[in-house]
Motif scaffolding. Sequence first.
Motif, PDB file in Angstrom:
ATOM      1  N   PHE A  46       0.830  -1.194   0.000  1.00  0.00           N
ATOM      2  CA  PHE A  46       0.000   0.000   0.000  1.00  0.00           C
ATOM      3  C   PHE A  46       0.871   1.254   0.000  1.00  0.00           C
ATOM      4  CE2 PHE A  46      -3.556   2.661   0.961  1.00  0.00           C
ATOM      5  CZ  PHE A  46      -3.104   3.599   1.877  1.00  0.00           C
ATOM      6  N   VAL A  47       0.440   2.259  -0.761  1.00  0.00           N
ATOM      7  CA  VAL A  47       1.142   3.551  -0.790  1.00  0.00           C
ATOM      8  C   VAL A  47       0.251   4.659  -0.228  1.00  0.00           C
ATOM      9  CG1 VAL A  47       2.219   5.296  -2.254  1.00  0.00           C
ATOM     10  CG2 VAL A  47       2.555   2.854  -2.756  1.00  0.00           C
ATOM     11  N   ALA A  48      -0.932   4.832  -0.831  1.00  0.00           N
ATOM     12  CA  ALA A  48      -1.821   5.922  -0.417  1.00  0.00           C
ATOM     13  C   ALA A  48      -3.226   5.631  -0.911  1.00  0.00           C
ATOM     14  CB  ALA A  48      -1.337   7.248  -0.977  1.00  0.00           C
ATOM     15  N   ALA A  49      -4.217   6.256  -0.267  1.00  0.00           N
ATOM     16  CA  ALA A  49      -5.604   6.094  -0.688  1.00  0.00           C
ATOM     17  C   ALA A  49      -6.381   7.363  -0.393  1.00  0.00           C
ATOM     18  CB  ALA A  49      -6.261   4.907   0.007  1.00  0.00           C
ATOM     19  N   ALA A  50      -7.439   7.593  -1.175  1.00  0.00           N
ATOM     20  CA  ALA A  50      -8.316   8.742  -0.977  1.00  0.00           C
ATOM     21  C   ALA A  50      -9.759   8.263  -1.016  1.00  0.00           C
ATOM     22  CB  ALA A  50      -8.076   9.786  -2.072  1.00  0.00           C
ATOM     23  N   SER A  51     -10.584   8.836  -0.165  1.00  0.00           N
ATOM     24  CA  SER A  51     -12.000   8.496  -0.146  1.00  0.00           C
ATOM     25  C   SER A  51     -12.667   8.954  -1.434  1.00  0.00           C
ATOM     26  CB  SER A  51     -12.677   9.164   1.053  1.00  0.00           C
ATOM     27  OG  SER A  51     -12.601  10.581   0.917  1.00  0.00           O
ATOM     28  N   TRP A  52     -13.912   8.541  -1.638  1.00  0.00           N
ATOM     29  CA  TRP A  52     -14.561   8.850  -2.913  1.00  0.00           C
ATOM     30  C   TRP A  52     -14.783  10.348  -3.094  1.00  0.00           C
ATOM     31  CZ3 TRP A  52     -19.453  10.955  -3.834  1.00  0.00           C
ATOM     32  CH2 TRP A  52     -20.286  11.099  -2.717  1.00  0.00           C
ATOM     33  N   THR A  53     -14.848  11.116  -2.015  1.00  0.00           N
ATOM     34  CA  THR A  53     -14.948  12.568  -2.153  1.00  0.00           C
ATOM     35  C   THR A  53     -13.570  13.215  -2.237  1.00  0.00           C
ATOM     36  OG1 THR A  53     -14.895  12.941   0.223  1.00  0.00           O
ATOM     37  CG2 THR A  53     -17.065  12.581  -0.792  1.00  0.00           C
ATOM     38  N   GLY A  54     -12.543  12.455  -1.861  1.00  0.00           N
ATOM     39  CA  GLY A  54     -11.210  13.038  -1.781  1.00  0.00           C
ATOM     40  C   GLY A  54     -10.950  13.748  -0.466  1.00  0.00           C
ATOM     41  N   GLY A  55     -11.959  13.768   0.398  1.00  0.00           N
ATOM     42  CA  GLY A  55     -11.825  14.497   1.645  1.00  0.00           C
ATOM     43  C   GLY A  55     -10.984  13.803   2.696  1.00  0.00           C
ATOM     44  N   ARG A  56     -10.869  12.489   2.583  1.00  0.00           N
ATOM     45  CA  ARG A  56     -10.033  11.731   3.517  1.00  0.00           C
ATOM     46  C   ARG A  56      -8.930  11.033   2.738  1.00  0.00           C
ATOM     47  NH1 ARG A  56     -11.404   7.496   6.213  1.00  0.00           N
ATOM     48  NH2 ARG A  56     -13.111   6.871   4.838  1.00  0.00           N
ATOM     49  N   THR A  57      -7.737  11.060   3.294  1.00  0.00           N
ATOM     50  CA  THR A  57      -6.607  10.378   2.683  1.00  0.00           C
ATOM     51  C   THR A  57      -5.855   9.594   3.746  1.00  0.00           C
ATOM     52  OG1 THR A  57      -5.192  12.321   2.985  1.00  0.00           O
ATOM     53  CG2 THR A  57      -6.305  12.104   0.859  1.00  0.00           C
ATOM     54  N   HIS A  58      -5.088   8.620   3.288  1.00  0.00           N
ATOM     55  CA  HIS A  58      -4.270   7.812   4.193  1.00  0.00           C
ATOM     56  C   HIS A  58      -2.998   7.435   3.449  1.00  0.00           C
ATOM     57  CE1 HIS A  58      -3.322   5.221   7.527  1.00  0.00           C
ATOM     58  NE2 HIS A  58      -3.156   4.207   6.713  1.00  0.00           N
ATOM     59  N   TYR A  59      -1.873   7.493   4.150  1.00  0.00           N
ATOM     60  CA  TYR A  59      -0.570   7.242   3.530  1.00  0.00           C
ATOM     61  C   TYR A  59       0.217   6.199   4.303  1.00  0.00           C
ATOM     62  CZ  TYR A  59      -1.372  11.641   1.025  1.00  0.00           C
ATOM     63  OH  TYR A  59      -1.882  12.633   0.229  1.00  0.00           O
ATOM     64  N   HIS A  60       1.044   5.464   3.575  1.00  0.00           N
ATOM     65  CA  HIS A  60       2.012   4.596   4.233  1.00  0.00           C
ATOM     66  C   HIS A  60       3.073   5.479   4.865  1.00  0.00           C
ATOM     67  CE1 HIS A  60       5.290   1.687   4.713  1.00  0.00           C
ATOM     68  NE2 HIS A  60       4.351   0.745   4.650  1.00  0.00           N
ATOM     69  N   SER A  61       3.566   5.068   6.003  1.00  0.00           N
ATOM     70  CA  SER A  61       4.505   5.904   6.749  1.00  0.00           C
ATOM     71  C   SER A  61       5.786   6.173   5.975  1.00  0.00           C
ATOM     72  CB  SER A  61       4.848   5.256   8.085  1.00  0.00           C
ATOM     73  OG  SER A  61       5.405   3.965   7.885  1.00  0.00           O
ATOM     74  N   SER A  62       6.182   5.271   5.082  1.00  0.00           N
ATOM     75  CA  SER A  62       7.463   5.426   4.376  1.00  0.00           C
ATOM     76  C   SER A  62       7.436   6.548   3.347  1.00  0.00           C
ATOM     77  CB  SER A  62       7.847   4.119   3.692  1.00  0.00           C
ATOM     78  OG  SER A  62       6.950   3.824   2.640  1.00  0.00           O
ATOM     79  N   ILE A  63       6.259   6.967   2.927  1.00  0.00           N
ATOM     80  CA  ILE A  63       6.155   8.012   1.894  1.00  0.00           C
ATOM     81  C   ILE A  63       5.448   9.267   2.396  1.00  0.00           C
ATOM     82  CG2 ILE A  63       6.312   6.403  -0.022  1.00  0.00           C
ATOM     83  CD1 ILE A  63       2.954   7.955   0.891  1.00  0.00           C
ATOM     84  N   LYS A  64       5.004   9.234   3.627  1.00  0.00           N
ATOM     85  CA  LYS A  64       4.274  10.379   4.159  1.00  0.00           C
ATOM     86  C   LYS A  64       5.157  11.616   4.142  1.00  0.00           C
ATOM     87  CE  LYS A  64       0.748  11.111   7.656  1.00  0.00           C
ATOM     88  NZ  LYS A  64       0.112  10.567   8.878  1.00  0.00           N
ATOM     89  N   GLY A  65       4.598  12.712   3.647  1.00  0.00           N
ATOM     90  CA  GLY A  65       5.345  13.957   3.542  1.00  0.00           C
ATOM     91  C   GLY A  65       6.044  14.126   2.222  1.00  0.00           C
ATOM     92  N   ARG A  66       6.183  13.034   1.455  1.00  0.00           N
ATOM     93  CA  ARG A  66       6.829  13.112   0.147  1.00  0.00           C
ATOM     94  C   ARG A  66       5.826  12.929  -0.988  1.00  0.00           C
ATOM     95  NH1 ARG A  66      10.458   9.402  -1.398  1.00  0.00           N
ATOM     96  NH2 ARG A  66       9.637   7.717  -0.066  1.00  0.00           N
ATOM     97  N   PHE A  67       4.830  12.095  -0.772  1.00  0.00           N
ATOM     98  CA  PHE A  67       3.823  11.814  -1.800  1.00  0.00           C
ATOM     99  C   PHE A  67       2.493  12.446  -1.405  1.00  0.00           C
ATOM    100  CE2 PHE A  67       5.689   7.449  -3.330  1.00  0.00           C
ATOM    101  CZ  PHE A  67       6.921   8.061  -3.529  1.00  0.00           C
ATOM    102  N   THR A  68       1.716  12.842  -2.420  1.00  0.00           N
ATOM    103  CA  THR A  68       0.390  13.389  -2.194  1.00  0.00           C
ATOM    104  C   THR A  68      -0.593  12.749  -3.164  1.00  0.00           C
ATOM    105  OG1 THR A  68       1.313  15.526  -1.499  1.00  0.00           O
ATOM    106  CG2 THR A  68      -1.019  15.470  -2.099  1.00  0.00           C
TER     107      THR A  68
END
Length: 122
Positions: A47-69
Motif C-alpha cells: 500500500f502507498v496511499a488512498a483517498a476516499s470517494w470525495t477526496g476528503g479523507r486520505t491515508h498514507y504509508h509511513s514510508s512516503i508520508k510527507g513526500r507523496f500526495t
Amino acid sequence: QVQLVESGGGLVQAGGSLNVSCVGSGPILRTQALAWFRQAPGKEREFVAAASWTGGRTHYHSSIKGRFTISRDNAKNTVYLQMNSLKPEDTANYYCAAGPGIDTRRERYPYWGQGTQVTVSS
C-alpha cells in the motif's frame, strides 16, 4: 464494473519528482475509494496511499508520508499521485486500485489497473 488505466511513470533521478495518474471508467467509480499500491521486483505489492470517494479523507504509508500526495478529480474520473524527493527504493511498478473504502489491504480492492513503472536512479 470499473476499468483503470495508469500513466505518467518513467525514469527520474533521486531527489526528483514525478506525477502518475489513473483514469477510471464505469458507473460506480465515483463511489469508490481510490488507492495506489506499488510492487518492486521480488517483493510483495504494498500500500502507498488512498483517498476516499470525495477526496476528503486520505491515508498514507509511513514510508512516503510527507513526500507523496494523493488527490482525485471526480469530474475527470482521475486520481493522481504526486511524488517528490524520490529515492531509489521508490522504484516499483505503481498500481491504481478502486474499492468500497480506504484500506491498506490489497484484497479489499476488487478493481486494478495494469500498472506504470517508476524507476529512480541514484
